[in-house]
Write a protein that holds these residues in place. Sequence first.
Motif, short mmCIF file in Angstrom:
data_model
loop_
_atom_site.label_atom_id
_atom_site.label_comp_id
_atom_site.label_asym_id
_atom_site.label_seq_id
_atom_site.Cartn_x
_atom_site.Cartn_y
_atom_site.Cartn_z
N UNK A 31 -10.48 0.10 3.50
CA UNK A 31 -9.77 1.03 2.60
C UNK A 31 -9.93 0.54 1.16
N UNK A 32 -9.76 -0.77 0.96
CA UNK A 32 -9.86 -1.33 -0.39
C UNK A 32 -11.29 -1.17 -0.92
N UNK A 33 -12.29 -1.29 -0.03
CA UNK A 33 -13.69 -1.14 -0.46
C UNK A 33 -13.90 0.25 -1.05
N UNK A 83 -3.43 3.54 5.98
CA UNK A 83 -4.25 4.60 5.36
C UNK A 83 -3.68 5.02 4.01
N UNK A 84 -2.40 4.69 3.76
CA UNK A 84 -1.77 5.09 2.50
C UNK A 84 -1.92 4.01 1.42
N UNK A 85 -2.65 2.94 1.74
CA UNK A 85 -2.75 1.82 0.78
C UNK A 85 -3.14 2.24 -0.63
N UNK A 86 -4.13 3.15 -0.81
CA UNK A 86 -4.48 3.51 -2.19
C UNK A 86 -3.29 4.04 -2.99
N UNK A 87 -2.54 4.99 -2.42
CA UNK A 87 -1.38 5.53 -3.14
C UNK A 87 -0.32 4.45 -3.34
#
Length: 492
Positions: free
Chosen positions: A42-44, A129-133
């Motif tokens: 996700x971070x990538x 899956x919500x890590x970006x927000x």
Amino acid sequence: MGAPVSDASGAGIPLTDRAKRIFVKSFGCQMNVYDSHRMADVAAQEGYQEAATIEDADLVVLNTCHIRERASEKIYSELGKVRELREAREVAGLKTTIVVAGCVAQAEGAEILRRQPAVDLVVGPQNYHRLPQLLRAASLRSGVVDTTFPVEDKFDHLPASSPATIRSRGVSAFVTVQEGCDKFCSFCVVPYTRGAESSRSVAKVVQEIVGLARAGVREVTLIGQNVNAYHGQDEGGRAADLAHLLNVVAKIPGILRVRYTTSHPNDMSEALILAHRDNPSLAPYLHLPVQSGSNRILAAMNRKHDVGDYMDIVGRIRAVRPDIALSSDFIVGYPGESDADFQETLDLVGAVGFAASYTFKYSSRPGTPGAELKNQIDEQTKSARLLTLQQLLEDQRQAFNRAAVGRIMPVLFEKSGRHAGQVIGRSPYLQSVYAVGDAALIGAIADVEIIGVGPNSLRGRIVAPASQSLDEIQRNAAFSGEADASLRKENA
Ligand code: SAH
Ligand code: SF4
Ligand code: F3S
């Protein structure tokens, strides 16, 4: 603390222009290892590269485990170290974001912020899956907590790993197929930290493994807290069981060996037992936790199986697959466990014979029924029982390893050894095997005669050429769309 802030791989690039880096540190079980990979993926997508060391990371994620008190408490000393690291980086003009993920995050939530205010974000296992927000929110306001159980399925939103990332992680991979637990053993926090049992569909699992195989993965371990309770949808919308899934996965081109863990005795179906007879890619190895050899203690633990049930499974699986080896988990010192109960555990170990095992002192966990019981066992008794059990299991493990000498076993080579011309792989029984051989063997299974045994590894001699080399598999026409189509038919 004087941890150096280096920029090893970005030589010549001003620190402010370099790509952001993430470091995920995993504690606990294999599912956390898998989740850590998915968080890095996700971070990538958000432009992060993986940092080589924690000192280099702009984003530090501790993926935590709550299973026993010691595991859980360890996180706070880790967080203390990360905070010092952040302070050292601040001096160098660098910002560090600190995230606590995993089962402690789920269990303790905002309490983590109270004990360590340096934490920017607390995120439970169902919200990766919500890590970006969440990271964006945490950059505006430190101390964000998300431990909800969302209606959407994280797996529908997590990005696939890139082929280069898959290759960097090796030829053997874990894949979560089932998560959560409805069993509520009275000592265990997992039903509270991971939530209710759920399974991914056959198609989703196959899609992920096809991607892994194309990038060079040759062995997959299907994982779940109760992996044999798997009941994912097949292509026809019906519920498929683990035996079906294993058979489908074994046919994926490039996948040479399949494993699954962890199983619960109550879900050891006849179909799964027969898969060990009929599926040659399925490793003849079963991790089947029993916890105790006393029916009284098993009932108190709410395990819902007794010693007879366990012995029956062992007998049935050995009947269809005589070369199968077993491993297990044991808890000593559950409240009320008497010397006689403990002796029954030793008797069970003697009767079954295990290739390997994990042993634990009972740890009272907040919120579990076991923690409420009055008849807790003192530490000294627990320690003495643990030692006795460990000695017996270690003798069995050594005997199992010695019995390998002279046998020829298929070994999947995973990496080069420390000495030139040496390769290291794993036997079907997860034993480390060293042999003289070319690095081209990595990713291939070869027949190896075991010629020596050390405390933690076996020494072997390659007697037959690799069954399928990596190159051969990649050249194989099976990688064409035809193979995918036949798989789809298989699933239907
Ligand atoms: N789902 C798996 C295992 C989950 S946890 C199963 O049902 O077997 C892994 C192991 O940790 C367990 O098998 C158990 O042996 C151990 N464990 C869990 N809770 C514990 C506790 N409170 N104290 C000590 N050991 C524990
Ligand atoms: Fe924990 Fe029992 Fe569930 Fe295993 S089956 S995860 S030990 S509650
Ligand atoms: Fe630990 Fe959670 Fe795994 S409590 S053992 S990380 S499911």
